[in-house]
Design a protein around this motif. Sequence first.
Motif, PDB file in Angstrom:
ATOM      1  N   GLY A   5       0.789  -1.229   0.000  1.00  0.00           N
ATOM      2  CA  GLY A   5       0.000   0.000   0.000  1.00  0.00           C
ATOM      3  C   GLY A   5       0.820   1.277   0.000  1.00  0.00           C
ATOM      4  N   TYR A   6       2.100   1.195  -0.399  1.00  0.00           N
ATOM      5  CA  TYR A   6       2.940   2.388  -0.479  1.00  0.00           C
ATOM      6  C   TYR A   6       2.711   3.058  -1.831  1.00  0.00           C
ATOM      7  N   ASN A   7       2.727   4.369  -1.840  1.00  0.00           N
ATOM      8  CA  ASN A   7       2.499   5.111  -3.072  1.00  0.00           C
ATOM      9  C   ASN A   7       3.826   5.457  -3.738  1.00  0.00           C
ATOM     10  N   ILE A   8       3.849   5.419  -5.066  1.00  0.00           N
ATOM     11  CA  ILE A   8       5.002   5.858  -5.846  1.00  0.00           C
ATOM     12  C   ILE A   8       4.600   7.158  -6.523  1.00  0.00           C
ATOM     13  N   ASP A   9       5.308   8.238  -6.199  1.00  0.00           N
ATOM     14  CA  ASP A   9       5.023   9.527  -6.803  1.00  0.00           C
ATOM     15  C   ASP A   9       5.675   9.661  -8.172  1.00  0.00           C
ATOM     16  N   SER A  10       6.842   9.036  -8.342  1.00  0.00           N
ATOM     17  CA  SER A  10       7.569   9.119  -9.600  1.00  0.00           C
ATOM     18  C   SER A  10       8.457   7.892  -9.733  1.00  0.00           C
ATOM     19  N   LEU A  11       8.691   7.477 -10.986  1.00  0.00           N
ATOM     20  CA  LEU A  11       9.480   6.280 -11.238  1.00  0.00           C
ATOM     21  C   LEU A  11      10.250   6.436 -12.545  1.00  0.00           C
ATOM     22  N   THR A  12      11.554   6.187 -12.505  1.00  0.00           N
ATOM     23  CA  THR A  12      12.364   6.127 -13.723  1.00  0.00           C
ATOM     24  C   THR A  12      13.279   4.914 -13.624  1.00  0.00           C
ATOM     25  N   VAL A  13      13.586   4.349 -14.778  1.00  0.00           N
ATOM     26  CA  VAL A  13      14.462   3.187 -14.843  1.00  0.00           C
ATOM     27  C   VAL A  13      15.419   3.381 -15.999  1.00  0.00           C
ATOM     28  N   ALA A  14      16.697   3.087 -15.774  1.00  0.00           N
ATOM     29  CA  ALA A  14      17.701   3.183 -16.835  1.00  0.00           C
ATOM     30  C   ALA A  14      18.831   2.213 -16.563  1.00  0.00           C
ATOM     31  N   GLU A  15      19.373   1.666 -17.643  1.00  0.00           N
ATOM     32  CA  GLU A  15      20.540   0.800 -17.500  1.00  0.00           C
ATOM     33  C   GLU A  15      21.752   1.681 -17.218  1.00  0.00           C
ATOM     34  N   VAL A  16      22.522   1.332 -16.198  1.00  0.00           N
ATOM     35  CA  VAL A  16      23.685   2.134 -15.831  1.00  0.00           C
ATOM     36  C   VAL A  16      25.005   1.412 -16.054  1.00  0.00           C
ATOM     37  N   ASP A  17      24.962   0.084 -16.160  1.00  0.00           N
ATOM     38  CA  ASP A  17      26.172  -0.701 -16.382  1.00  0.00           C
ATOM     39  C   ASP A  17      25.836  -1.830 -17.351  1.00  0.00           C
ATOM     40  N   HIS A  18      26.150  -1.592 -18.633  1.00  0.00           N
ATOM     41  CA  HIS A  18      25.795  -2.562 -19.665  1.00  0.00           C
ATOM     42  C   HIS A  18      26.551  -3.868 -19.480  1.00  0.00           C
TER      43      HIS A  18
ATOM     44  N   GLY B 154      27.963  -5.046 -16.701  1.00  0.00           N
ATOM     45  CA  GLY B 154      27.593  -5.682 -15.437  1.00  0.00           C
ATOM     46  C   GLY B 154      26.126  -6.039 -15.351  1.00  0.00           C
ATOM     47  N   HIS B 155      25.350  -5.701 -16.397  1.00  0.00           N
ATOM     48  CA  HIS B 155      23.909  -5.981 -16.448  1.00  0.00           C
ATOM     49  C   HIS B 155      23.195  -5.434 -15.213  1.00  0.00           C
ATOM     50  N   ARG B 156      23.392  -4.134 -14.971  1.00  0.00           N
ATOM     51  CA  ARG B 156      22.737  -3.475 -13.833  1.00  0.00           C
ATOM     52  C   ARG B 156      21.943  -2.272 -14.308  1.00  0.00           C
ATOM     53  N   SER B 157      20.827  -2.049 -13.644  1.00  0.00           N
ATOM     54  CA  SER B 157      19.969  -0.900 -13.922  1.00  0.00           C
ATOM     55  C   SER B 157      19.735  -0.144 -12.628  1.00  0.00           C
ATOM     56  N   ARG B 158      19.326   1.095 -12.796  1.00  0.00           N
ATOM     57  CA  ARG B 158      19.016   1.934 -11.640  1.00  0.00           C
ATOM     58  C   ARG B 158      17.545   2.315 -11.706  1.00  0.00           C
ATOM     59  N   ILE B 159      16.834   2.023 -10.645  1.00  0.00           N
ATOM     60  CA  ILE B 159      15.431   2.413 -10.515  1.00  0.00           C
ATOM     61  C   ILE B 159      15.408   3.583  -9.542  1.00  0.00           C
ATOM     62  N   THR B 160      14.896   4.714 -10.000  1.00  0.00           N
ATOM     63  CA  THR B 160      14.772   5.881  -9.130  1.00  0.00           C
ATOM     64  C   THR B 160      13.293   6.043  -8.791  1.00  0.00           C
ATOM     65  N   VAL B 161      12.978   5.978  -7.509  1.00  0.00           N
ATOM     66  CA  VAL B 161      11.598   6.040  -7.037  1.00  0.00           C
ATOM     67  C   VAL B 161      11.465   7.219  -6.084  1.00  0.00           C
ATOM     68  N   VAL B 162      10.452   8.036  -6.312  1.00  0.00           N
ATOM     69  CA  VAL B 162      10.102   9.078  -5.352  1.00  0.00           C
ATOM     70  C   VAL B 162       8.843   8.591  -4.652  1.00  0.00           C
ATOM     71  N   THR B 163       8.926   8.486  -3.335  1.00  0.00           N
ATOM     72  CA  THR B 163       7.798   8.014  -2.540  1.00  0.00           C
ATOM     73  C   THR B 163       7.663   8.897  -1.302  1.00  0.00           C
ATOM     74  N   SER B 164       6.559   8.779  -0.624  1.00  0.00           N
ATOM     75  CA  SER B 164       6.372   9.588   0.577  1.00  0.00           C
ATOM     76  C   SER B 164       5.801   8.725   1.686  1.00  0.00           C
ATOM     77  N   GLY B 165       6.100   9.143   2.894  1.00  0.00           N
ATOM     78  CA  GLY B 165       5.622   8.431   4.077  1.00  0.00           C
ATOM     79  C   GLY B 165       6.318   8.956   5.312  1.00  0.00           C
ATOM     80  N   THR B 166       5.974   8.401   6.439  1.00  0.00           N
ATOM     81  CA  THR B 166       6.634   8.780   7.679  1.00  0.00           C
ATOM     82  C   THR B 166       8.048   8.202   7.653  1.00  0.00           C
ATOM     83  N   PRO B 167       8.947   8.708   8.487  1.00  0.00           N
ATOM     84  CA  PRO B 167      10.297   8.148   8.524  1.00  0.00           C
ATOM     85  C   PRO B 167      10.311   6.635   8.788  1.00  0.00           C
ATOM     86  N   GLN B 168       9.366   6.152   9.588  1.00  0.00           N
ATOM     87  CA  GLN B 168       9.292   4.723   9.861  1.00  0.00           C
ATOM     88  C   GLN B 168       8.947   3.944   8.590  1.00  0.00           C
TER      89      GLN B 168
END
Length: 186
Positions: free
Chosen positions: A53-66, A68-82
Amino acid sequence: MSPLNIEKGSSSHSAYDLRSHLSDEIESHTLAILVSNEAGVLARVIGLFSGRGYNIDSLTVAEVDHQGHRSRITVVTSGTPQIIHQIKMQLERMVPVHEVSDLTVAGPHVSRELSLIKVTGKGEARVEALRIAEIFRANVVDSTLESFIFEMTGPPEKIDAFADLMRPLGEVRVARTGVAAMARGL
């Protein structure tokens, strides 16, 4: 007042101080998640958010290491510190996740949002729209006799301010894409 009649935020030096020292305030955080570039990894990471039930405000995905077969997912989310802490802990336990970085608390970072803004108007309003776009450094990517489509990057506040100034000139539609963020020094 809490059941112990201790006001929230008050100081107590008692060993029996049972107040929560964690904030109840909702915060926005940008998480950079380094993952293996495999089929289904994005679905599993996003499933973690939706399943709890967590909300995602924004999401981007891009390959960062061809290689090493790694990608970076950047997620903006909101919630309490806990909640943010819980999200990070759950992400770190996933097998395809190599690293989770909270750019919001990691120190200085650069964050930009890309948006397309369509402004429909006629006559003098079109000229004014172009003047405002020049001030905000928005690029015209499409033009018809009745509308402009502007491309703009920047913090969300800048895009909101641009859209607010365009509203008196005609109908405004804003399409936002994900946020790209990078910690300084990386």
